[in-house]
Structure formats: structure tokens, C-alpha cells
Write an enzyme that holds these catalytic residues in place. Structure first.
Site, PDB file in Angstrom:
ATOM      1  N   ASP A 168      17.260  -7.401   0.117  1.00  9.61           N
ATOM      2  CA  ASP A 168      16.116  -6.522  -0.124  1.00  9.61           C
ATOM      3  C   ASP A 168      16.167  -5.355   0.866  1.00  9.61           C
ATOM      4  O   ASP A 168      15.951  -5.546   2.063  1.00  9.61           O
ATOM      5  CB  ASP A 168      14.820  -7.313   0.047  1.00  9.61           C
ATOM      6  CG  ASP A 168      13.582  -6.425  -0.009  1.00  9.61           C
ATOM      7  OD1 ASP A 168      13.582  -5.477  -0.820  1.00  9.61           O
ATOM      8  OD2 ASP A 168      12.630  -6.673   0.755  1.00  9.61           O
ATOM      9  N   VAL A 169      16.467  -4.159   0.361  1.00 10.05           N
ATOM     10  CA  VAL A 169      16.576  -2.974   1.206  1.00 10.05           C
ATOM     11  C   VAL A 169      15.231  -2.255   1.208  1.00 10.05           C
ATOM     12  O   VAL A 169      14.852  -1.604   0.229  1.00 10.05           O
ATOM     13  CB  VAL A 169      17.682  -2.027   0.714  1.00 10.05           C
ATOM     14  CG1 VAL A 169      17.814  -0.831   1.657  1.00 10.05           C
ATOM     15  CG2 VAL A 169      19.007  -2.765   0.591  1.00 10.05           C
TER      16      VAL A 169
ATOM     17  N   ASN B   2      12.267   0.251   3.463  1.00 15.40           N
ATOM     18  CA  ASN B   2      12.305   1.473   4.254  1.00 15.40           C
ATOM     19  C   ASN B   2      12.529   1.206   5.732  1.00 15.40           C
ATOM     20  O   ASN B   2      13.085   2.060   6.436  1.00 15.40           O
ATOM     21  CB  ASN B   2      10.995   2.249   4.077  1.00 15.40           C
ATOM     22  CG  ASN B   2      10.893   2.877   2.706  1.00 15.40           C
ATOM     23  OD1 ASN B   2      11.674   3.748   2.340  1.00 15.40           O
ATOM     24  ND2 ASN B   2       9.927   2.421   1.917  1.00 15.40           N
TER      25      ASN B   2
ATOM     26  N   THR C 208      16.360  -7.115   4.444  1.00 14.71           N
ATOM     27  CA  THR C 208      16.171  -8.567   4.566  1.00 14.71           C
ATOM     28  C   THR C 208      17.162  -9.268   3.648  1.00 14.71           C
ATOM     29  O   THR C 208      17.271  -8.928   2.466  1.00 14.71           O
ATOM     30  CB  THR C 208      14.741  -8.973   4.188  1.00 14.71           C
ATOM     31  OG1 THR C 208      13.818  -8.249   5.013  1.00 14.71           O
ATOM     32  CG2 THR C 208      14.528 -10.459   4.387  1.00 14.71           C
TER      33      THR C 208
ATOM     34  N   ASP D 201      11.187  -2.873  -5.382  1.00 14.91           N
ATOM     35  CA  ASP D 201      10.508  -3.865  -4.544  1.00 14.91           C
ATOM     36  C   ASP D 201       9.235  -4.371  -5.200  1.00 14.91           C
ATOM     37  O   ASP D 201       8.915  -5.572  -5.139  1.00 14.91           O
ATOM     38  CB  ASP D 201      10.209  -3.270  -3.169  1.00 14.91           C
ATOM     39  CG  ASP D 201       9.401  -1.970  -3.231  1.00 14.91           C
ATOM     40  OD1 ASP D 201       9.438  -1.281  -4.272  1.00 14.91           O
ATOM     41  OD2 ASP D 201       8.739  -1.646  -2.222  1.00 14.91           O
ATOM     42  N   ARG D 202       8.513  -3.474  -5.867  1.00 18.60           N
ATOM     43  CA  ARG D 202       7.255  -3.871  -6.510  1.00 18.60           C
ATOM     44  C   ARG D 202       7.532  -4.722  -7.739  1.00 18.60           C
ATOM     45  O   ARG D 202       6.794  -5.684  -8.025  1.00 18.60           O
ATOM     46  CB  ARG D 202       6.445  -2.629  -6.860  1.00 18.60           C
ATOM     47  CG  ARG D 202       6.115  -1.817  -5.625  1.00 18.60           C
ATOM     48  CD  ARG D 202       5.415  -0.518  -5.919  1.00 18.60           C
ATOM     49  NE  ARG D 202       3.996  -0.716  -6.197  1.00 18.60           N
ATOM     50  CZ  ARG D 202       3.082   0.237  -6.064  1.00 18.60           C
ATOM     51  NH1 ARG D 202       3.440   1.451  -5.656  1.00 18.60           N
ATOM     52  NH2 ARG D 202       1.818  -0.009  -6.330  1.00 18.60           N
TER      53      ARG D 202
ATOM     54  N   THR E 286      -9.216   1.370  25.140  1.00 16.65           N
ATOM     55  CA  THR E 286      -8.435   2.104  24.142  1.00 16.65           C
ATOM     56  C   THR E 286      -7.551   1.206  23.285  1.00 16.65           C
ATOM     57  O   THR E 286      -7.541   1.315  22.061  1.00 16.65           O
ATOM     58  CB  THR E 286      -7.571   3.178  24.836  1.00 16.65           C
ATOM     59  OG1 THR E 286      -8.438   4.101  25.504  1.00 16.65           O
ATOM     60  CG2 THR E 286      -6.726   3.927  23.811  1.00 16.65           C
TER      61      THR E 286
END
Length: 256
Positions: A6-7, A9, A13, A109-110, A184
Site C-alpha cells: 500500500d503506497v 502519501n 506499508t 486506497d479508498r 501551549t
């Protein structure tokens, strides 16, 4: 055994499957430019480190949202594993129908996540992926992928804070002990994490309401998805390996 790659951005993986069993996983950074030889050697070394012999790998499937990686990566699989990988792209059997207005604009990916969620958990299902972007994709009980929402991911929002506001530091993304921040770093963490929880609950609620569907399962995945899933009742299931299993299921639908 097969490789599922799985490539994304941010990371690449890799999962190794022995039939339906996910044997091991490992990751590489996407943004580093690599030649086919570098990809080949890195993958072989990581397989060996995870006690998988390279000659046990008989096939591979690749899902990518980063086109400029594909030539070197696929060449590496051909050269170092003697495998021409199956690439998730238009024309590949997935078992779901893309019924949105521009099917070719839906990222691989989706599609892979939608297949994994629908096949493993049934429809209707709303699939949430907390990655570089946060995506919300709807599949009905008949396997129609009909709607989706795309929002900035938590890391993108965090990066915008510390890169565009000169006095804000780079921080670890985690849920602070209270939303009533007094300094902060915890104030940034509260804004990022609780803001994502609020966004998730609002989008999920309204997507389900406008769809008119009932008994919708909400399945989440992605690196930071566990943080959100643990803090809201709107997510039914968190599955960290959903994308890899979606790729395996797509692979099994092909006549390889």
C-alpha cells in the site's frame, strides 16, 4: 505467500499473506526517492528480518496514490522477485460498484478500504481512514460506493500549525489529560485531537442522516485512527490492517 503493498502519501506499508493470514507487516517512507534496485534490496532485507524468505513470495498486489513511485517499485518486484504485480486500477475486479459522479477520481486506497470493510463487516458501512487525509466513504448493503468526504488529516493540520505559526512548536500528537489546557503544547494537542473527534462525530452523524440508511457500521483504520476510535461511540470497529486485507480480498477476486 503474496505481498500486499500500500503506497500512501507518507508511508509504504507492506503486508505478507499466507492465504488469508497476515503473517507480518513493515513500513518504508514514501517521500525518499529510490531506484528499483534500492526498493528490491530494502524489501528483501525487511522480509528476511521478519523471517520470510524472498523465494516464498509468489505474487504481489499494489495499491498506490503516488504515481511517481510506481515505475521503480514495480520494476523492483519484477527484477528481484520475478513477479509482475497486480495493480489496483480501473478494470480490476473489486466486488463493489463506484456509483459516485466521477468513479475514476476515487483513489485506489479508498477503494481498497471500502472493499475490506464491506467484505469483512457487511453493508451498509461507513469507512473512515485517518491517514494523510481523513476520508469518510459510504458503501450501501448492495456494495455501491456512493458518497465520500475528504478532510485534512491530523498530521496535516498539526504541520500547518507549527509551520505557519512562528511561535508554535512541533509536538507529539496525542490526547491530553484534559481539554482545559493550560500551556501551549497541551492546548495544541487538545485542538488537534478533540477537534478531530468533533469533526468525526459531526460528519458521521450527518452522512448517516442524509443517506437515510439504518444499522450502519462505522469502521475506522489508519495510523491515528485508534486515538479517535477510543474516544467516540460513533465508531463501531477499529481495524488497523483493513487496507491490507482489502488488497488481499481484491487479489483473491482476480484470475491470476
Amino acid at each position: 505467500m503474496i505481498l500486499a503493498i500500500d503506497v500512501g502519501n507518507t508511508n509504504i506499508t507492506v503486508g505478507v499473506f499466507d492465504k488469508s493470514e497476515l503473517v507480518t507487516t513493515f513500513r518504508m517512507t514514501t517521500k525518499m526517492q529510490r531506484t528499483s534496485d534500492e526498493y528490491g534490496m530494502v524489501v528483501r532485507d525487511l522480509l528476511e528480518h521478519n523471517h520470510v524468505a524472498a523465494d516464498e513470495i509468489k505474487d504481489a498486489i499494489v495499491s498506490s496514490v503516488v504515481p511517481n513511485v510506481m515505475h521503480s517499485l514495480c520494476s523492483a518486484l519484477i527484477k528481484y522477485f520475478d513477479i509482475k504485480p497486480l495493480v489496483v486500477e480501473p478494470g480490476v475486479k473489486t466486488g463493489i460498484r463506484i456509483t459516485s459522479e466521477n468513479p475514476r477520481q476515487i483513489g485506489a486506497d479508498r477503494i481498497v478500504d471500502a472493499v475490506g470493510a464491506y467484505e469483512l463487516y457487511g453493508g451498509p458501512v461507513l469507512v473512515l481512514d485517518f491517514g494523510t487525509a481523513t476520508t469518510y466513504d459510504f458503501v450501501n448493503k448492495d456494495g455501491d460506493f456512493f458518497a465520500g468526504v475528504t478532510a485534512p488529516g491530523i498530521r496535516i493540520s498539526a504541520k500547518a500549525l507549527w509551520e505557519d505559526a512562528a511561535k508554535l512548536p512541533e509536538i507529539e500528537i496525542r490526547k491530553p489529560s484534559t481539554i482545559l489546557a493550560r500551556e501551549t503544547i497541551s492546548s495544541m494537542q487538545a485542538g488537534l485531537v478533540y477537534g478531530q473527534i468533533g469533526q468525526t462525530e459531526y460528519i458521521v452523524k450527518n452522512m448517516i442522516r442524509e443517506s437515510g440508511l439504518s444499522d450502519v457500521k462505522v469502521v475506522a483504520t489508519g495510523g491515528l485512527g485508534r486515538i479517535i476510535a477510543e474516544e467516540t461511540d460513533c465508531i463501531t470497529i477499529y481495524d488497523k490492517d483493513l487496507t491490507l486485507h482489502g488488497m488481499r480480498l481484491i487479489y483473491e477476486k482476480q484470475n491470476r
